[in-house]
Motif scaffolding. Sequence first.
Motif: not given
Length: 290
Positions: A156-174
């Motif tokens: 899957t490759l999706v283009m989303v709002q930058s902050e949503v991209a950050d949230r989706l890809a975040a790791r534990p502790g972030n």
Amino acid sequence: MSSSPSTDESGALLGPADIRELAAALGVRPTKQRGQNFVIDANTVRRIVRTAEVRPDDVVVEVGPGLGSLTLALLEAADRVTAVEIDDVLAAALPATIAARMPARADRFELVHSDAMRVTELPGPPPTALVANLPYNVAVPVLLHMLERFPSIERTLVMVQSEVADRLAARPGNKVYGVPSVKANWYAEVKRAGAIGRNVFWPAPNVDSGLVSLVRRPKPIETSATREEVFAVVDAAFAQRRKTLRAALAGWAGSAPAAEAALVAAGISPQARGESLTVEEFVAIAENKQ
């Protein structure tokens, strides 16, 4: 010197003038309500297709194709493309755009006129990839719904709002790690795959966009708990994210002592917080609910 016709239809992609002309002909104005921002740059859609690693044998599903910028670029590269569009006017116009601009591949295109959140099956062979410029306001629920309903989607490759991209890809502790991060990770390995500026859209949004790559886990996480049970723990843990898990999961477990017992049995400190846990740790909590 005249060249013989080839299958290269590189002139078929939509540029800024094409997009505005199409929109004017249809009487379409992008609406905030549907989070519509049309991509007007051919280089950007080609870059998305490249980053998505679309292959000649791929069956791609696209959500929210709009006027067809990305759809045409996907059709150049994939075996088949199925586009899911909720907007009546856009859904009615898209097949004609494809037929006019890429006639040789029009028979490889299917349109599903529906709300993506309600789609439970797709015509033709099962999709192998999901590539989409997702409407900002429904990006996460649509993405999770498609991954759940269509296990054949490997990439899957999706283009989303930058902050949503950050949230989706975040790791534990972030600090932005939360429900979308854990649920996306239940299905796939998730990472940021690039940034997209505002000037490639019409109208230009007042936020930047990001690309997120999700590669489905080769084997689903092994657990005796159901996905719904695991997701219930995730939802409860982040509903009150400042609280310790002992307190945040009290409602889910029936009481704070019951939450503590499940956490201890799962090998997790009752004083921990949701943002420090991996998806596997949420699974362990779900499995140890009494």
